[in-house]
Write a protein that holds these residues in place. Structure first.
Motif, PDB file in Angstrom:
ATOM      1  N   GLY A  10       0.863  -1.064  -0.050  1.00 24.54           N
ATOM      2  CA  GLY A  10       0.078   0.056   0.010  1.00 24.54           C
ATOM      3  C   GLY A  10       0.795   1.209   0.012  1.00 24.54           C
ATOM      4  O   GLY A  10       0.556   2.127  -0.804  1.00 24.54           O
ATOM      5  N   HIS A  11       1.843   1.366   0.665  1.00 24.88           N
ATOM      6  CA  HIS A  11       2.629   2.372   1.029  1.00 24.88           C
ATOM      7  C   HIS A  11       3.612   2.364   1.550  1.00 24.88           C
ATOM      8  O   HIS A  11       3.916   1.403   2.449  1.00 24.88           O
ATOM      9  CB  HIS A  11       1.828   3.876   1.418  1.00 24.88           C
ATOM     10  CG  HIS A  11       1.421   3.379   3.177  1.00 24.88           C
ATOM     11  ND1 HIS A  11       0.311   3.398   3.470  1.00 24.88           N
ATOM     12  CD2 HIS A  11       1.996   3.869   4.080  1.00 24.88           C
ATOM     13  CE1 HIS A  11      -0.144   2.992   4.636  1.00 24.88           C
ATOM     14  NE2 HIS A  11       1.378   3.616   4.990  1.00 24.88           N
ATOM     15  N   HIS A  77       8.593   2.717   7.503  1.00 25.34           N
ATOM     16  CA  HIS A  77       7.678   1.387   7.601  1.00 25.34           C
ATOM     17  C   HIS A  77       7.041   1.380   6.031  1.00 25.34           C
ATOM     18  O   HIS A  77       7.073   1.977   5.249  1.00 25.34           O
ATOM     19  CB  HIS A  77       6.789   1.381   8.630  1.00 25.34           C
ATOM     20  CG  HIS A  77       5.550   2.264   8.331  1.00 25.34           C
ATOM     21  ND1 HIS A  77       5.413   3.633   8.810  1.00 25.34           N
ATOM     22  CD2 HIS A  77       4.406   2.193   7.776  1.00 25.34           C
ATOM     23  CE1 HIS A  77       4.135   4.266   8.457  1.00 25.34           C
ATOM     24  NE2 HIS A  77       3.585   3.381   7.751  1.00 25.34           N
ATOM     25  N   CYS A  78       6.704  -0.044   5.943  1.00 23.32           N
ATOM     26  CA  CYS A  78       6.012  -0.585   4.721  1.00 23.32           C
ATOM     27  C   CYS A  78       4.494  -0.903   5.211  1.00 23.32           C
ATOM     28  O   CYS A  78       4.446  -1.226   6.323  1.00 23.32           O
ATOM     29  CB  CYS A  78       6.487  -1.431   3.878  1.00 23.32           C
ATOM     30  SG  CYS A  78       6.677  -2.935   4.753  1.00 23.32           S
ATOM     31  N   PHE A 118       3.507  -3.644  13.632  1.00 27.32           N
ATOM     32  CA  PHE A 118       3.996  -4.413  14.410  1.00 27.32           C
ATOM     33  C   PHE A 118       5.660  -4.703  13.780  1.00 27.32           C
ATOM     34  O   PHE A 118       5.848  -4.210  12.680  1.00 27.32           O
ATOM     35  CB  PHE A 118       3.443  -5.896  14.682  1.00 27.32           C
ATOM     36  CG  PHE A 118       3.141  -6.628  13.172  1.00 27.32           C
ATOM     37  CD1 PHE A 118       3.917  -7.317  12.561  1.00 27.32           C
ATOM     38  CD2 PHE A 118       1.899  -6.259  12.885  1.00 27.32           C
ATOM     39  CE1 PHE A 118       3.560  -7.864  11.034  1.00 27.32           C
ATOM     40  CE2 PHE A 118       1.696  -6.684  11.352  1.00 27.32           C
ATOM     41  CZ  PHE A 118       2.212  -7.562  10.611  1.00 27.32           C
ATOM     42  N   LEU A 119       6.504  -5.213  14.706  1.00 23.55           N
ATOM     43  CA  LEU A 119       7.927  -5.298  14.169  1.00 23.55           C
ATOM     44  C   LEU A 119       8.417  -6.775  13.659  1.00 23.55           C
ATOM     45  O   LEU A 119       7.926  -7.784  14.177  1.00 23.55           O
ATOM     46  CB  LEU A 119       8.989  -5.055  15.408  1.00 23.55           C
ATOM     47  CG  LEU A 119       8.571  -3.506  16.164  1.00 23.55           C
ATOM     48  CD1 LEU A 119       9.712  -3.582  17.123  1.00 23.55           C
ATOM     49  CD2 LEU A 119       8.682  -2.674  15.020  1.00 23.55           C
ATOM     50  N   ASP A 125       9.307  -1.887  11.113  1.00 27.17           N
ATOM     51  CA  ASP A 125       7.986  -1.657  11.491  1.00 27.17           C
ATOM     52  C   ASP A 125       7.215  -2.170  10.013  1.00 27.17           C
ATOM     53  O   ASP A 125       7.255  -1.666   9.019  1.00 27.17           O
ATOM     54  CB  ASP A 125       7.819  -0.142  11.627  1.00 27.17           C
ATOM     55  CG  ASP A 125       6.434   0.123  12.051  1.00 27.17           C
ATOM     56  OD1 ASP A 125       5.379  -0.492  11.795  1.00 27.17           O
ATOM     57  OD2 ASP A 125       6.302   1.116  12.966  1.00 27.17           O
ATOM     58  N   VAL A 126       5.988  -3.014  10.117  1.00 29.10           N
ATOM     59  CA  VAL A 126       5.177  -3.545   9.139  1.00 29.10           C
ATOM     60  C   VAL A 126       3.977  -3.060   9.756  1.00 29.10           C
ATOM     61  O   VAL A 126       3.481  -3.297  10.745  1.00 29.10           O
ATOM     62  CB  VAL A 126       5.261  -5.045   8.958  1.00 29.10           C
ATOM     63  CG1 VAL A 126       4.234  -5.579   8.132  1.00 29.10           C
ATOM     64  CG2 VAL A 126       6.529  -5.522   8.845  1.00 29.10           C
ATOM     65  N   GLU A 127       3.193  -2.386   8.713  1.00 29.99           N
ATOM     66  CA  GLU A 127       1.720  -2.095   8.948  1.00 29.99           C
ATOM     67  C   GLU A 127       0.816  -2.987   8.067  1.00 29.99           C
ATOM     68  O   GLU A 127       1.139  -3.103   6.976  1.00 29.99           O
ATOM     69  CB  GLU A 127       1.382  -0.591   8.814  1.00 29.99           C
ATOM     70  CG  GLU A 127      -0.077  -0.018   8.672  1.00 29.99           C
ATOM     71  CD  GLU A 127      -0.209   1.379   8.250  1.00 29.99           C
ATOM     72  OE1 GLU A 127      -1.259   1.699   8.378  1.00 29.99           O
ATOM     73  OE2 GLU A 127       1.049   2.006   8.021  1.00 29.99           O
TER      74      GLU A 127
END
Length: 163
Positions: A10-11, A77-78, A118-119, A125-127
Motif C-alpha cells: 500500500g505505501h 515502515h511499509c 508490529f515489528l 515496522d510493518v503495517e
C-alpha cells in the motif's frame, strides 16, 4: 495457517533529512501529488487514487518504539492492504497468539485507514491496513477535522469515517 491475505503493497514511509527538498524531488521530478501534511511534519504523496503511496517523515522526529527510536534517515515502515477491518482484527489476534507485539492499532489520521503495526524479526515496522481514503477526479482530500483518530480496531470499526 495464516489469516493474512495481502492485497497489495500500500505505501512506504521514508525518514528524510529535508522534507521540503524531498517533497520537491518526488513531486517535480517523479510526478507525485501532495495529498496532505500532518502536525508531525509528514508529507503524504500519491500517484493514483490512494490517499498516499509514499510518505516523507522528518528524520529528526523522535518516536519511541520498543528497543529503538526513529531519528535517522532511511526506511520508516511499509504497509500492506487487506480487505476489511474484520480481517485486521483476526490478524491482530493471530499475531498476539504468536507473541508478536503490536506497536499500534487503530486509525492515525491522513488517509483515515484503520490498521495495526508490529515489528518483524529485524525490527522493521510493518503495517497492515484497510480502507485507505481514495482521491477522486477533483483531487480533494478529507478535511483534517474528519480524520477521527482512534487507538483500537474495535473503536475504528464502531466509529467509521464516511466519504
Amino acid at each position: 495457517m495464516t489469516p493474512v491475505k495481502i492485497r497489495k503493497l500500500g505505501h512506504l514511509i521514508l525518514r528524510v533529512s529535508d522534507v521540503e527538498a524531498s517533497t520537491r524531488f518526488y513531486t517535480e521530478i517523479l510526478g507525485f501529488t501532495e495529498s496532505d501534511r500532518n502536525e508531525h511534519g509528514y508529507v503524504f504523496l500519491r500517484c493514483a487514487a490512494d490517499h498516499h503511496v509514499l510518505g516523507l517523515a522528518p528524520a529528526e522526529e523522535i518516536i519511541p518504539l520498543p528497543d529503538k527510536s526513529r531519528r535517522q534517515r532511511g526506511f520508516d515502515h511499509c504497509a500492506f492492504e487487506v480487505a476489511s477491518i474484520e480481517e485486521l482484527i483476526e490478524i491482530r489476534d493471530f499475531l498476539r497468539a504468536r507473541d508478536i507485539p503490536i506497536v499500534f492499532e487503530g486509525r492515525k489520521g491522513p488517509g483515515c485507514n484503520p490498521g495495526l503495526e508490529f515489528l518483524d524479526p529485524d525490527g522493521y515496522d510493518v503495517e497492515i491496513y484497510t480502507g485507505m481514503d481514495q482521491i477522486g477526479w477533483d483531487g480533494r482530500t478529507r478535511p483534517k477535522e474528519q480524520w477521527r483518530r482512534v487507538r483500537s480496531l474495535e473503536e475504528a470499526a464502531a466509529n467509521p469515517v464516511h466519504p
